[in-house]
Motif scaffolding. Structure first.
Motif, short mmCIF file in Angstrom:
data_model
loop_
_atom_site.label_atom_id
_atom_site.label_comp_id
_atom_site.label_asym_id
_atom_site.label_seq_id
_atom_site.Cartn_x
_atom_site.Cartn_y
_atom_site.Cartn_z
N SER A 18 8.63 -1.04 -7.48
CA SER A 18 7.39 -1.42 -8.17
C SER A 18 6.26 -0.45 -7.82
O SER A 18 6.36 0.32 -6.85
N ASP A 39 14.16 -1.29 -1.39
CA ASP A 39 13.19 -2.36 -1.67
C ASP A 39 13.92 -3.70 -1.52
O ASP A 39 15.15 -3.77 -1.64
N TYR A 156 -3.08 -8.31 7.23
CA TYR A 156 -2.80 -7.08 6.46
C TYR A 156 -3.60 -5.90 6.99
O TYR A 156 -3.05 -4.82 7.25
N GLY A 187 -7.39 3.04 -1.84
CA GLY A 187 -8.22 1.85 -2.03
C GLY A 187 -7.47 0.96 -3.03
O GLY A 187 -6.27 0.77 -2.90
N THR A 191 -1.59 -2.41 -9.46
CA THR A 191 -0.17 -2.73 -9.32
C THR A 191 -0.02 -4.24 -9.19
O THR A 191 -1.00 -4.97 -9.08
N1 LIG Z 1 -2.37 -2.14 -4.69
C1 LIG Z 1 -3.42 -1.81 -3.93
O1 LIG Z 1 -4.60 -2.03 -4.29
C2 LIG Z 1 -3.19 -1.08 -2.62
C3 LIG Z 1 -4.30 -0.59 -1.94
C4 LIG Z 1 -4.11 0.09 -0.76
C5 LIG Z 1 -2.83 0.26 -0.25
N2 LIG Z 1 -1.78 -0.23 -0.95
C6 LIG Z 1 -0.44 -0.02 -0.37
O2 LIG Z 1 0.33 0.70 -1.31
C7 LIG Z 1 1.72 0.41 -1.08
C8 LIG Z 1 2.40 0.13 -2.40
O3 LIG Z 1 1.93 -1.10 -2.93
P1 LIG Z 1 1.75 -1.32 -4.50
O4 LIG Z 1 0.30 -1.41 -4.76
O5 LIG Z 1 2.59 -0.36 -5.25
O6 LIG Z 1 2.29 -2.82 -4.64
P2 LIG Z 1 3.60 -3.40 -5.33
O7 LIG Z 1 3.55 -4.86 -5.07
O8 LIG Z 1 3.70 -2.93 -6.74
O9 LIG Z 1 4.78 -2.73 -4.49
C9 LIG Z 1 5.08 -3.13 -3.17
C10 LIG Z 1 6.59 -3.06 -3.02
O10 LIG Z 1 6.93 -3.40 -1.67
C11 LIG Z 1 8.10 -4.20 -1.75
N3 LIG Z 1 8.27 -5.05 -0.58
C12 LIG Z 1 7.52 -6.12 -0.20
N4 LIG Z 1 8.09 -6.71 0.85
C13 LIG Z 1 9.21 -6.02 1.15
C14 LIG Z 1 10.24 -6.15 2.13
N5 LIG Z 1 10.24 -7.18 3.00
N6 LIG Z 1 11.24 -5.25 2.17
C15 LIG Z 1 11.28 -4.24 1.24
N7 LIG Z 1 10.35 -4.07 0.29
C16 LIG Z 1 9.33 -4.94 0.24
C17 LIG Z 1 7.89 -5.06 -2.99
O11 LIG Z 1 9.12 -5.64 -3.43
C18 LIG Z 1 7.31 -4.05 -3.96
O12 LIG Z 1 8.31 -3.40 -4.71
C19 LIG Z 1 1.75 -0.74 -0.07
O13 LIG Z 1 2.03 -0.24 1.22
C20 LIG Z 1 0.34 -1.28 -0.12
O14 LIG Z 1 -0.02 -1.95 1.07
C21 LIG Z 1 -1.92 -0.89 -2.11
#
Ligand SMILES: NC(=O)c1ccc[n+]([C@@H]2O[C@H](COP(=O)([O-])OP(=O)(O)OC[C@H]3O[C@@H](n4cnc5c(N)ncnc54)[C@H](O)[C@@H]3O)[C@@H](O)[C@H]2O)c1
Length: 252
Positions: A18, A39, A156, A187, A191
């Motif tokens: 994702s 994942d 978090y 930031g 998603t």
């Molecule tokens: N979306 C935001 O605003 C944002 C901001 C800052 C940082 N981030 C970071 O970016 C990264 C990607 O997140 P994203 O925004 O693409 O979100 P997302 O929800 O689209 O993707 C996160 C992925 O992590 C996987 N995941 C969750 N728990 C898991 C587990 N136990 N084992 C394996 N996989 C697992 C989910 O299945 C998902 O595919 C993350 O580390 C998130 O903390 C996101």
């Protein structure tokens, strides 16, 4: 055919089902990398894998719960078994939820820290011997939350702060080896993580408004070139860094 940046390179990408992880997988595949996609969401992972194959890329999907340290340690050996080497580890997966501090149970805490800090550590630990051999690299995805006190995100935000220090501590321990270890701190990204999150009752919105990105949120594709830059030769001078990519959230 012209050479691509990651031709003959092998990369592990977690969170590949994702959002940013999926976009990162596509970006590496477009640049010639062979991929181990991990994942917990097996269906999403298969969809990513199918698209990579359609692009003419090579990948294997490894359904993995990153809160399980043994499963994390299995990823690097699997990459070497499948493709003969390992050059890059990208820890992109993340677990996120809003909770009142009083509602965080030990299970919720362990889940968030398990996926966001412990999992990446054990993926890297088992990958290090292979990465050193190949002068490879690690890119961890932290968050702007690592640098701000963030109401309702005690678990978090503290996990992402720990991931930043994990990055720097490993970078120091391996400073005399050829491996490079870095992080990025996005930031808001558009998603499932941000769009699908439920807000608990009783939240004081005046405490969270200051985190909303004044310059809007990024698309996952806006961040993938930064990850590829850190992962490959363009990032050769960067080691032990966490690069902010938060559209100014942490500027002031
Ligand atoms: N979306 C935001 O605003 C944002 C901001 C800052 C940082 N981030 C970071 O970016 C990264 C990607 O997140 P994203 O925004 O693409 O979100 P997302 O929800 O689209 O993707 C996160 C992925 O992590 C996987 N995941 C969750 N728990 C898991 C587990 N136990 N084992 C394996 N996989 C697992 C989910 O299945 C998902 O595919 C993350 O580390 C998130 O903390 C996101």
């Amino acid at each position: 055919m012209s050479a691509k940046e990651f031709d003959n390179k092998v990369a592990i990408v977690t969170g590949a089902a994702s959002g940013l992880g999926r976009a990162t997988a596509f970006a590496f595949a477009a640049e010639g990398a062979q991929l181990v996609l991990a994942d917990v969401d097996a269906a999403g992972l298969e969809a990513t894998n199918a698209k990579v194959q359609e692009m003419g890329g090579k990948a294997i999907a490894m359904p993995t719960d990153l809160s399980d340290a043994a499963a994390c340690s299995a990823l690097a050996p699997k990459a070497v078994e499948a493709f003969g080497q390992l050059d890059v580890v990208c820890n992109v997966a993340g677990a996120f939820r809003f909770d009142h501090a009083t509602a965080i149970t030990p299970e919720i805490w362990d889940r968030i820290h398990g996926v966001n800090v412990r999992g990446p550590f054990f993926v890297i630990q088992s990958a290090l011997p292979y990465l050193i051999e190949r002068a490879g690299s690690v890119v961890n995805v932290a968050s702007a939350s690592a640098f701000l006190g963030h109401a309702y995100l005690t678990h978090y935000a503290s996990s992402k702060a720990a991931l930043v220090n994990l990055t720097k501590s490993l970078a120091m321990e391996y400073i005399q080896s050829p491996v490079r270890i870095n992080a990025i701190a996005p930031g808001g990204i558009n998603t499932a993580m941000t769009m699908g999150t439920s807000i608990p009752e009783g939240i004081d919105f005046s405490l969270v408004g200051r985190y909303s990105p004044l310059r809007g949120s990024s698309e996952p594709e806006d961040l993938t070139d930064l990850i590829l830059m850190l992962a490959g030769p363009r990032g050769k001078s960067i080691h032990g860094a966490c690069l902010n990519a938060d559209r100014g959230i942490t500027a002031g």
